[in-house]
Enzyme design. Structure first.
Site, PDB file in Angstrom:
ATOM      1  N   ASP A 104      51.313  39.388  31.198  1.00 31.06           N
ATOM      2  CA  ASP A 104      51.007  39.684  32.600  1.00 31.06           C
ATOM      3  C   ASP A 104      52.317  39.621  33.367  1.00 31.06           C
ATOM      4  O   ASP A 104      52.951  38.565  33.428  1.00 31.06           O
ATOM      5  CB  ASP A 104      50.026  38.612  33.096  1.00 31.06           C
ATOM      6  N   ASP A 212      50.670  43.217  37.639  1.00 37.01           N
ATOM      7  CA  ASP A 212      50.093  42.715  38.871  1.00 37.01           C
ATOM      8  C   ASP A 212      50.346  43.694  40.030  1.00 37.01           C
ATOM      9  O   ASP A 212      51.466  44.210  40.172  1.00 37.01           O
ATOM     10  CB  ASP A 212      50.748  41.368  39.186  1.00 37.01           C
ATOM     11  N   GLU A 271      47.044  46.614  37.851  1.00 36.00           N
ATOM     12  CA  GLU A 271      46.092  46.178  38.875  1.00 36.00           C
ATOM     13  C   GLU A 271      46.379  46.964  40.147  1.00 36.00           C
ATOM     14  O   GLU A 271      47.511  46.985  40.624  1.00 36.00           O
ATOM     15  CB  GLU A 271      46.263  44.678  39.123  1.00 36.00           C
ATOM     16  N   HIS A 343      40.466  35.989  37.026  1.00 34.59           N
ATOM     17  CA  HIS A 343      40.876  34.743  37.674  1.00 34.59           C
ATOM     18  C   HIS A 343      40.867  34.836  39.197  1.00 34.59           C
ATOM     19  O   HIS A 343      41.136  33.840  39.868  1.00 34.59           O
ATOM     20  CB  HIS A 343      42.271  34.364  37.178  1.00 34.59           C
ATOM     21  N   ASP A 344      40.603  36.014  39.756  1.00 37.13           N
ATOM     22  CA  ASP A 344      40.530  36.180  41.212  1.00 37.13           C
ATOM     23  C   ASP A 344      39.103  36.322  41.715  1.00 37.13           C
ATOM     24  O   ASP A 344      38.882  36.481  42.922  1.00 37.13           O
ATOM     25  CB  ASP A 344      41.286  37.446  41.647  1.00 37.13           C
TER      26      ASP A 344
HETATM   27  O1  ISL Z   1      42.314  37.507  44.990  1.00 32.67           O
HETATM   28  C1  ISL Z   1      41.948  38.483  45.567  1.00 32.67           C
HETATM   29  C2  ISL Z   1      40.605  38.554  46.104  1.00 32.67           C
HETATM   30  O2  ISL Z   1      39.894  37.440  45.910  1.00 32.67           O
HETATM   31  C3  ISL Z   1      42.758  39.681  45.682  1.00 32.67           C
HETATM   32  O3  ISL Z   1      42.943  40.083  46.974  1.00 32.67           O
HETATM   33  C4  ISL Z   1      44.092  39.517  44.976  1.00 32.67           C
HETATM   34  O4  ISL Z   1      44.969  38.808  45.751  1.00 32.67           O
HETATM   35  C5  ISL Z   1      44.644  40.866  44.668  1.00 32.67           C
HETATM   36  O5  ISL Z   1      43.708  41.471  43.863  1.00 32.67           O
HETATM   37  C6  ISL Z   1      45.957  40.780  43.917  1.00 32.67           C
HETATM   38  O6  ISL Z   1      45.864  39.924  42.810  1.00 32.67           O
HETATM   39  C7  ISL Z   1      46.978  39.663  42.041  1.00 32.67           C
HETATM   40  O7  ISL Z   1      48.145  39.391  42.776  1.00 32.67           O
HETATM   41  C8  ISL Z   1      48.154  38.184  43.540  1.00 32.67           C
HETATM   42  C9  ISL Z   1      47.648  36.970  42.773  1.00 32.67           C
HETATM   43  O8  ISL Z   1      47.369  35.926  43.653  1.00 32.67           O
HETATM   44  C10 ISL Z   1      46.417  37.272  41.974  1.00 32.67           C
HETATM   45  O9  ISL Z   1      46.042  36.161  41.195  1.00 32.67           O
HETATM   46  C11 ISL Z   1      46.713  38.475  41.128  1.00 32.67           C
HETATM   47  O10 ISL Z   1      45.686  38.799  40.234  1.00 32.67           O
HETATM   48  C12 ISL Z   1      49.576  37.963  43.956  1.00 32.67           C
HETATM   49  O11 ISL Z   1      50.422  38.008  42.848  1.00 32.67           O
END
Ligand code: ISL
Ligand code: CA
Length: 574
Positions: A104, A212, A271, A343-344
């Site tokens: 990742d 990401d 993503e 994880h989000d």
């Molecule tokens: O977490 C979210 C909604 O609950 C999303 O808005 C998320 O922040 C977005 O999808 C981006 O996610 C990724 O980048 C972020 C990180 O906090 C997340 O864990 C990651 O998956 C910043 O790096």
């Protein structure tokens, strides 16, 4: 229609990916935090589930402001998780079992502790100044004064997207926390440095990259105020920050510089919050040589109201409309990734399953069946294969996530309704998926011998891997069978998709067709026993059901609560 560039023979077309969030998976040394030796110890578990790829969330050195999505060194392992030797051993352990490793990478931004940023912020003439996005205060405003930010943007975590560096008097951009400054992708040195880092990981044996927020790397210049919205739900983000004019160019360049440097066929998944299906069809079209598949968010927003933690009742017809639209849009040349959680996101059984506890397992199996029978690559988030559910969070102090605390603080000042935001966090908060993996019924679920960094869900006494591995009727074994079915049948991986009953609020139904084989999937999203309005004569071969006793007393056209079935029929018309 398939184009010449689309032989559909890449190894990942019928693969299933399993996501490990290392801090919450398995702790080997009793410090309460999961680590790489912990993951290594569970590789046989992953092999027995049958997954093809392990996607590991960030393990790099990091101040952990955003649990590792704030990287301070791209070429190492945070001591909390282990060493580079552990990582090499993990990759070797996967490869020796016939599995692959997807790392990742977070390259839209770094940690503010990354040496590039500590250099960059030193002064306006530093050689690395241009590696990040620096701007002076809005014309006519004193730096630091209210409203002096270069644009009116609010980032994903609800904070202003600009922070003033007092010393140099300029602001830097951060679409997430202020500890996560955005890199300046317009600078070719930045891009080359990142590609070199990715090649370094290839040399260490990685088989793919999960990238990401990769659709945020190209910003739209000149940077302008938002005239409509200033906060970022995924859709607003799409309009405001995402899919800048050079995104396709950057992705293609990365593909040349990284994928092009090896004979190995890699898996790249980006993503892309806020991306619409028509754009995704272009990004994932092999002829464009950009990216293999993307994570989209539309179905993750059907139960959100005005903010990310504002849960609203959702409708099955909305879910079908969005997932169906993505299947259609990417049918010819593109490729979908398929997920219910990560994880989000909070736990899918708690979000899209029955509220009745006794239907939790049925809900988990039904949701899995629906997702895994779509066209695309399914992703399983750790514990989903056990039907792990949301944690009974009560007060703010029970949470850990920086996003939870930010959202609470903002609600306090904006509306004062802290009960509403707490309710929202309980249902949709990211910590729901971050509680420790439930390995067994012992104290701390076998995750750690110490004190876990987030508490273990009390339901681990019932919901755990040890019990389910020994129960052929468990959620775990249902996932195993679904993965096996995808590996066995081209119809599951490659078949075309047709949504049925789009207006039905209870039953999710679709067909998959490949050559002369057709599969029919019917799933009951209710706690009732609906009659399925489809021709029973077609349903003569039951491939799989989520209930233990075949069709049950209702026969082929009546579904039991939260049941899903797969039928096969052969046709001669294709
Ligand atoms: O977490 C979210 C909604 O609950 C999303 O808005 C998320 O922040 C977005 O999808 C981006 O996610 C990724 O980048 C972020 C990180 O906090 C997340 O864990 C990651 O998956 C910043 O790096
Ligand atoms: Ca540990």
């Amino acid at each position: 229609m398939t184009s010449p560039g689309q032989a559909m023979t890449e190894w990942w077309r019928n693969a299933v990916v399993y996501q490990v969030y290392p801090r919450s998976f398995a702790d080997s040394n009793g410090d309460g935090i999961g680590d790489l030796p912990g993951v290594i110890a569970k590789l046989d578990y992953l092999k027995s589930l049958g997954v093809d790829v392990l996607w590991l969330s960030p393990f790099y050195p990091s101040p952990q402001v955003d649990n590792g999505y704030d990287i301070s060194d791209y070429r190492g392992v945070d001591p909390m998780f282990g060493t580079l030797d552990d990582l090499d051993a993990l990759i070797a352990g996967l490869h020796s079992r016939g599995m692959k490793f997807m790392t990742d990478i977070v390259i839209n931004h770094t940690s503010d502790q990354h040496p590039w940023f500590t250099e960059s912020r030193k002064n306006r003439t530093n050689a690395k100044r241009d590696w990040y996005i620096w701007r002076s205060a809005r014309a006519g405003h004193t730096p630091g004064a209210p409203g002096a930010e270069p644009t009116n943007w609010v980032g994903f975590f609800g904070e202003k997207a600009w922070t003033l560096d007092e010393e140099s008097g300029e602001y830097y951009m951060h679409l997430f926390c202020k500890e996560q400054p955005d890199l300046n992708w317009e600078n070719a040195d930045v891009r080359q440095e990142l590609y070199a880092m990715m090649r370094w990981w290839l040399a260490r044996g990685v088989d793919g990259f999960r990238m990401d927020v990769i659709n945020l790397i190209s910003k739209t210049y000149p940077l302008a105020d938002s005239t409509t919205k200033t906060s970022a739900t995924h859709f607003e983000a799409g309009a405001l920050f995402a899919g800048g004019p050079r995104l396709g160019e950057f992705l293609a360049e990365m593909r040349r510089e990284v994928n092009g440097s090896t004979d190995k066929v890699l898996l790249t998944v980006g993503e892309m919050p806020g991306t619409v299906a028509s754009d995704a069809a272009g990004y994932t079209n092999p002829d464009n040589s950009q990216i293999d598949m993307i994570f989209q968010f539309e179905h993750m927003d059907i139960d959100r109201g005005t903010g990310r933690y504002d849960p609203i009742p959702w409708r099955l017809t909305d879910l079908k409309r969005t997932l169906g639209r993505w299947q259609d849009a990417l049918a010819g040349t593109g490729w979908n990734s398929l997920y219910w959680g990560n994880h989000d996101q909070s736990r899918p059984v708690s979000r899209f399953g029955s509220a009745r506890l006794e239907l939790r397992e049925h809900s988990a199996k039904m949701l899995a069946t629906v997702l895994h029978l779509h066209r695309g690559t399914p992703y399983i988030y750790q514990g989903e294969e056990l039907g792990m559910a949301n944690y009974p969070f009560e007060t703010l102090e029970d949470f850990d996530d920086v996003d939870a605390y930010n959202s609470y603080r903002i609600a306090q000042t904006d509306t004062g309704d802290t009960e509403a935001i707490l309710a929202g966090l309980r249902h949709l908060g990211r910590d729901n998926s971050r509680t420790p993996m439930q390995w067994d019924a012992t104290t701390n679920a076998g995750f750690t011998t110490g004190t876990p960094w987030l508490p273990v869900n009390p339901n681990h006494v019932d919901v755990n891997a040890a019990v389910q591995i020994n129960d052929a009727g468990s959620v775990f074994h249902h996932y195993r069978r679904l993965i096996g079915l995808r590996h066995a049948l081209d119809t599951v991986s490659l078949g075309s998709f047709e949504m049925l009953l789009p207006e039905d609020e209870t039953i999710y139904a679709f067909t998959r067709t490949h050559g002369s084989e057709q599969l029919l999937v019917v799933a009951n999203f209710s706690d009732n026993e609906p009659e399925v309005p489809l021709d029973a004569a077609d349903w003569n071969q039951l491939v799989m059901t989520t209930y233990p006793d075949g069709l049950g007393p209702g026969g082929p056209t009546r579904l039991r609560p939260r049941e899903a079935r797969i039928y096969r029929r052969r046709t001669t018309t294709h």
